[in-house]
Design an enzyme around this catalytic site. Structure first.
Site, mmCIF file in Angstrom:
data_model
loop_
_atom_site.group_PDB
_atom_site.id
_atom_site.type_symbol
_atom_site.label_atom_id
_atom_site.label_comp_id
_atom_site.label_asym_id
_atom_site.label_seq_id
_atom_site.Cartn_x
_atom_site.Cartn_y
_atom_site.Cartn_z
ATOM 1 C CB CYS A 77 -1.771 -1.438 -1.155
ATOM 2 S SG CYS A 77 -0.237 -0.674 -1.697
ATOM 3 C CG HIS A 172 -1.364 -5.527 -3.295
ATOM 4 N ND1 HIS A 172 -2.476 -4.778 -3.611
ATOM 5 C CD2 HIS A 172 -0.315 -4.690 -3.358
ATOM 6 C CE1 HIS A 172 -2.116 -3.541 -3.862
ATOM 7 N NE2 HIS A 172 -0.809 -3.451 -3.711
ATOM 8 C CD GLU A 174 -5.164 -7.183 -3.208
ATOM 9 O OE1 GLU A 174 -4.858 -7.615 -2.073
ATOM 10 O OE2 GLU A 174 -4.885 -6.026 -3.581
HETATM 11 N N1 GLN Z 1 1.271 3.990 -4.190
HETATM 12 C C1 GLN Z 1 -0.163 3.903 -4.054
HETATM 13 C C2 GLN Z 1 -0.699 5.069 -3.238
HETATM 14 O O1 GLN Z 1 0.068 5.736 -2.600
HETATM 15 C C3 GLN Z 1 -0.583 2.601 -3.425
HETATM 16 C C4 GLN Z 1 -0.114 1.449 -4.282
HETATM 17 C C5 GLN Z 1 -0.955 0.230 -4.213
HETATM 18 O O2 GLN Z 1 -2.129 0.229 -3.799
HETATM 19 N N2 GLN Z 1 -0.389 -0.844 -4.695
HETATM 20 O O3 GLN Z 1 -1.865 5.321 -3.267
#
Ligand code: GLN
Length: 191
Positions: A77, A172, A174
């Site tokens: 992410c 994710h 994790e």
């Molecule tokens: N929205 C976050 C970003 O743009 C990422 C979200 C996440 O890691 N769950 O950095």
């Protein structure tokens, strides 16, 4: 195996827990010296601008960039955003993968969702789809150069990519108790 988790902001503890469940003692990475002797590094989810600014303040950006040229790195992410070469806005990026990402691409009303994804590269990944959790997730908008598409949503949007020893996932692993993605990364570290 020596695996580090960038531990500046975000859900690094959840990555430690999965690694520990797999018999790997994770190392907290907060300073450049923490990278010494590591074989792989995980960049957790969180807020990519914050993680990038903190990594810049701790003089970690260039050491991680160098590390990624010869070691495995996996970004989940926000971590995937950090690995990219373009996030369509101005923020610190590692520029390691030939991917362009669009942040928060699923919009406000569907900020978070979960979906079962068949993944042939995971153990029994076709019979047992991987349950992917998306939280204000980025989309991987384009995959160029040496990067390859690893997974898409049923509508074709790219949500995982790999470039040699570098791995980026919009979601994710994790946050689930399915450890197959972490196992896949550990295989990448060993290879
Ligand atoms: N929205 C976050 C970003 O743009 C990422 C979200 C996440 O890691 N769950 O950095």
């Amino acid at each position: 195996m020596n695996i580090g988790v960038l531990s500046l902001q975000g859900d690094f503890i959840e990555h430690y827990q999965v690694l520990q469940a797999l018999g790997v003692t994770p190392r907290m990475v907060r300073l450049p010296k923490d990278l010494e002797g590591l074989q792989g590094l995980i960049l957790p989810g969180g807020e990519s601008t914050t993680i990038g600014k903190l990594a810049t303040a701790f003089d970690l950006m260039e050491p991680i960039r160098q590390f990624g040229k010869s070691h495995a790195i996996w970004g989940t992410c926000a971590g995937a955003i950090l690995l990219s070469k373009d996030a369509e806005r101005d923020q610190p990026l590692l520029n390691l993968m030939d991917i362009t990402v669009a942040r928060n691409a699923f919009g406000r009303q569907v900020d978070s969702f979960e979906v079962d994804l068949p993944a042939s590269f995971l153990q029994d990944g076709l019979e047992m789809p991987f349950h992917a959790v998306f939280i204000r997730a980025p989309i991987i908008r384009s995959v160029t150069g040496e990067a390859e598409i690893l997974l898409t949503l049923p509508d074709g949007q790219i949500i995982a990519a790999q470039q040699g020893n570098l791995l980026a996932t919009s979601f994710h692993p994790e946050l689930t108790d399915d450890y197959r993605f972490h196992q896949y990364f550990l295989e990448l570290v060993r290879s």
